[in-house]
Design a protein around this motif. Structure first.
Motif, PDB file in Angstrom:
ATOM      1  N   ASN A 368       0.913  -1.249   0.034  1.00 44.57           N
ATOM      2  CA  ASN A 368      -0.070  -0.211   0.077  1.00 44.57           C
ATOM      3  C   ASN A 368       0.833   1.179  -0.104  1.00 44.57           C
ATOM      4  N   PRO A 369       1.603   1.711  -1.124  1.00 44.81           N
ATOM      5  CA  PRO A 369       2.499   2.759  -1.259  1.00 44.81           C
ATOM      6  C   PRO A 369       1.627   3.926  -1.115  1.00 44.81           C
ATOM      7  N   LYS A 370       2.119   5.114  -0.645  1.00 44.78           N
ATOM      8  CA  LYS A 370       1.593   6.439  -0.457  1.00 44.78           C
ATOM      9  C   LYS A 370       1.822   7.112  -2.043  1.00 44.78           C
ATOM     10  N   GLY A 371       1.174   7.989  -2.375  1.00 46.56           N
ATOM     11  CA  GLY A 371       1.341   8.635  -3.373  1.00 46.56           C
ATOM     12  C   GLY A 371       2.821   9.988  -3.117  1.00 46.56           C
ATOM     13  N   LYS A 372       2.653  10.273  -2.023  1.00 49.21           N
ATOM     14  CA  LYS A 372       3.884  11.594  -1.920  1.00 49.21           C
ATOM     15  C   LYS A 372       4.460  11.213  -0.582  1.00 49.21           C
ATOM     16  N   TYR A 373       5.677  11.218  -0.401  1.00 49.72           N
ATOM     17  CA  TYR A 373       6.559  11.209   0.749  1.00 49.72           C
ATOM     18  C   TYR A 373       7.135  12.667   0.870  1.00 49.72           C
ATOM     19  N   ASP A 374       7.030  13.406   1.968  1.00 52.21           N
ATOM     20  CA  ASP A 374       7.521  14.669   1.988  1.00 52.21           C
ATOM     21  C   ASP A 374       8.717  14.272   2.905  1.00 52.21           C
ATOM     22  N   LEU A 375       9.805  14.937   2.596  1.00 52.32           N
ATOM     23  CA  LEU A 375      11.153  14.916   3.574  1.00 52.32           C
ATOM     24  C   LEU A 375      11.505  16.104   4.128  1.00 52.32           C
ATOM     25  N   GLY A 376      10.705  17.107   4.030  1.00 51.23           N
ATOM     26  CA  GLY A 376      10.697  18.494   4.729  1.00 51.23           C
ATOM     27  C   GLY A 376      12.057  18.998   3.973  1.00 51.23           C
ATOM     28  N   ASN A 377      12.035  20.272   4.399  1.00 54.04           N
ATOM     29  CA  ASN A 377      13.038  21.183   3.912  1.00 54.04           C
ATOM     30  C   ASN A 377      12.901  21.623   2.383  1.00 54.04           C
ATOM     31  N   GLY A 378      11.587  21.242   1.978  1.00 51.34           N
ATOM     32  CA  GLY A 378      11.705  21.347   0.310  1.00 51.34           C
ATOM     33  C   GLY A 378      11.881  20.104  -0.572  1.00 51.34           C
ATOM     34  N   TYR A 379      12.138  19.148   0.366  1.00 51.30           N
ATOM     35  CA  TYR A 379      12.310  17.926  -0.364  1.00 51.30           C
ATOM     36  C   TYR A 379      11.087  16.899  -0.369  1.00 51.30           C
TER      37      TYR A 379
END
Lengths: 541, 174
Positions: A368-379
């Motif tokens: 069940n992968p997510k669509g988007k992974y936010d890594l912070g700091n604009g990444y």
């Protein structure tokens, strides 16, 4: 077709060879034929042999024939043998139309084309077994009923012709009261059931051994009935069930009533250092498995939910399913049968290709992968496309072969402060494609998590009781018929002499030596075995 | 006597024959027995679509239901999807409902698939394969036509052409 009245007054059914009561020979052929009587089935009228009018009678008579029965056994035997030449369909793991020709050439192809790859499930094999069953029922019925009647109707005093033509027969000119009393006493001592009528004696024992074959057949019929039970839906279940660690699945064929949760699959090997006894074996075979085990929880459904809705479950029990230690409930058994390892999650690090510095890690759940992974700091990383079982289609497009994550591949869009519009990268195992030229960032592969999937077999066999019962009755019948003999000794006054005749259904030697003990201390002469005498006479010539 | 004998023999032969006939019948039909047979009532189920709306089969009584099982990894499913989408728009106001069931895939894979093919009908995911098992689905794509009384009119496996889909929807139009 009239009944036959014997001169002794007993009325016999049509077709009787020997009068049921006195044993007088009634059949013309038999009168003129041999010196010794054919005592099979007591010379009773096997009715199938006599009535042959309607179509029902004709079918009945066909199956009543022992000859037909023996042929059916032989044909079934040959057919069963043929089924063992090549492995049957259920034991091969490949499509049968390819397998047989590939492995066994023209013979394999022929074997498959003739349908012998599923011989034991074929209609004609079933029909053969069914005919064998019918033959068994009808043969038995046709013989046991007249035999029972004949043995029940027999009188003490027997016809002269009957006695004279017994295999063991002797004549004594004079017999004292004393001798008769002694004989009677010694017969009773040897557990004979002695009946007396007008000074004539009939001593009988072990009559119940005559029912042995029929008891045996009853067992076989119950056994076959158990086989039929398996075809009734719900009576016999044999299904595979795969449950991944941490997941819950409905147990098949329980009508959605039971669910199985797999907490953990455990695989243990023998340790060379700890289990010294097995050191040599371990050296030779490599790793030797000690234990396959699944820790499971069984649930019962409480709600009346529809398929597709989340069920409300109630815990029934915890259990460690191991090989040969199945979880059993309500007639079902869940066996540990197999396992496999599946990729569960993949970890990546968003890395600057030049500096090799990581901007953050992400772990992708492959189920069940997510669509988007936010890594912070604009990444951030977006999954544009996910192919769980990746391959290139004929058109050259990436595509997936199945829903199982055997070979996951992704199309990522990597966003960074340097590249706010994002860079596209295609990542598969040991393969990275950058479709739009040189990227600044890459998805560096960090590792993979796997999970075990336990393979269970769910089994239920409600026909087992019939098979066991049938087997037990079968054996009782064999013992009954094999370890006891039906012996009869007649001592009768005829023409001022005393005649002694005897009959047994088997073990004539035993009968003769018993007669010798019974006659011990009397003036009776030992009766002779005329069949043996006949043979020795021939040998003399 | 003779009459009784005939009756007894007939009864025994009949019982034996019935047992044999039953066994043969069960044996011959066990392989191609459908869990949901044509002419029988379609088993009810309920699934939640990608937008979070719950769909229950029995709620669509009075309308025809085009029930389609598929997977993103199955090429013929991919081919027929746009056709189904077209016909869905033709028939959605004429009393034909489309229930599109994906079998046990991740929401991401399914939504991306739908985006790529521009599908705008409700899609549900059968996460635990329960509906699939209830309907005894083996090969994909599989399509059930359910009439307005909730009875299965037809069962079809394999790719559908646009004409075929139109014909099918026409059939279940109330």
């Amino acid at each position: 077709m009239n009944d036959v009245k014997c001169e002794c007054g007993h009325v016999n059914p049509h077709g009787t060879v020997l009068c049921e009561a006195c044993g007088k020979v009634l059949d013309e052929n038999e009168i003129n034929n041999k010196e010794l009587l054919d005592m099979r089935y007591e010379g009773s009228a096997r009715r199938s042999q006599t009535y042959n009018k309607t179509i029902i009678d004709k079918i009945w008579n066909f199956f009543s024939s022992v000859k037909v029965g023996v042929w059916l056994i032989i044909i079934t035997l040959i057919a069963s043998t043929i089924g063992t030449i090549l492995p049957q369909e259920m034991y091969i793991n490949q499509p049968p139309d390819v397998y047989y020709e590939q492995e066994y050439g023209w013979f394999g192809k022929l074997y498959y084309q003739l349908g012998l790859h599923d011989l034991y499930g074929s209609w004609w094999y079933l029909l053969l077994i069914a005919m064998l069953g019918i033959s068994l029922v009808i043969c038995s019925l046709d013989r046991v009923v007249p035999l029972y009647k004949a043995l029940k109707a027999q009188r003490v005093t027997r016809n002269e012709g009957f006695l004279k033509r017994q295999r063991v027969f002797g004549v004594n000119e004079i017999a004292s009261e004393n001798d008769l009393t002694t004989i009677k006493k010694q017969l009773k001592d040897r557990r004979y059931h002695v009946r007396e009528e007008n000074g004539d004696l009939l001593a009988e024992k072990g009559r119940f051994s005559r029912w042995g074959p029929y008891v045996n057949h009853v067992g076989l019929i119950i056994f076959l009935f158990g086989g039929i039970l398996r075809f009734i839906p719900g009576f016999y279940v044999n299904e595979n069930l795969w449950v991944k660690e941490g997941e819950t699945a409905a147990v098949p064929e329980t009508g959605g009533q039971f669910y199985l949760q797999n907490n953990q699959f455990i695989l243990q090997h023998y340790d060379k250092n700890k289990d010294k006894t097995f050191e040599k074996a371990i050296d030779r075979a490599g790793a030797v498995v000690k234990n396959y085990q699944s820790n499971v929880v069984l649930y019962k459904r409480e709600s009346n939910n529809l398929p597709g809705e989340k069920p409300k479950l109630k815990k029934v029990t915890d259990y460690k399913v191991r090989v040969n230690q199945p979880l059993t409930f309500e007639g079902y058994s869940v066996f540990q049968a197999s396992f496999r390892n599946e990729m569960n999650a993949m970890s990546f690090s968003l890395t600057n290709k030049k500096t090799n510095q990581s901007a953050g890690n992400l772990k992708i759940d492959l189920q069940n992968p997510k669509g988007k992974y936010d890594l912070g700091n604009g990444y951030s990383v977006e999954i544009l496309n996910y192919f769980p079982d990746f391959e290139f289609a004929k058109s050259g497009e990436p595509t997936t072969k199945s829903r199982v994550p055997n070979n996951p591949a992704f199309v990522f869009r990597m966003t960074s402060p340097e590249k706010p519009k994002g860079e596209t990268s295609f990542v598969a195992i040991k393969q990275t494609i950058e479709p739009f030229g040189d990227n600044t960032y890459k998805m560096a592969f960090k590792g993979v998590d796997t999970k075990n999937v336990s393979g269970f077999i769910v089994r239920k066999d409600s026909s087992l009781w019939a098979i066991i019962l049938g087997g037990i009755i079968f054996m009782i019948g064999v013992i009954q018929g094999a370890y006891w003999n039906h012996r009869r000794i007649w001592v009768q006054n005829k023409n001022g002499q005393v005649w002694l005749a005897a009959h047994t259904n088997k073990n004539w030697y035993g009968l003769k030596s018993e007669i010798e003990t019974v006659l011990l201390g009397t003036k009776f002469s030992i009766p002779e075995d005329r069949l043996q005498k006949e043979n020795t006479d021939k040998e003399d010539v | 006597m003779k009459k009784r004998r005939l009756i007894i023999r007939t009864i025994i032969l009949f019982i034996l024959g019935a047992a044999v006939a039953y066994t043969l019948y069960e044996n011959l039909t066990k392989d191609n027995k459908q869990k949901v047979a044509v002419g029988e009532a379609a088993p009810d189920f309920a699934l939640v679509d990608m937008q979070g709306n719950k769909h229950r089969l029995s709620e669509y009584k009075g309308q025809g239901v085009f029930l389609n099982f598929w997977g993103t990894w199955c090429p013929p499913c991919k081919k027929e999807m746009p056709y189904i989408n077209n016909q869905y728009h033709q028939f959605k106001d004429k009393g034909v409902q489309l229930m599109s069931v994906d079998i046990q895939e991740s929401p991401l894979a399914v939504s991306q698939f739908a985006d790529r093919l521009k599908l705008d009908f409700p899609i549900m995911i059968d996460t635990d394969k329960e509906v699939m098992n209830t309907y005894g689905i083996d090969l994909l794509p599989a399509t059930f036509l359910i009439d307005k009384n909730g009875k299965v009119l037809k069962y079809h496996t394999g790719e559908l052409s646009e004409d075929k889909i139109r014909e099918f929807m026409e059939k279940i139009k109330p």
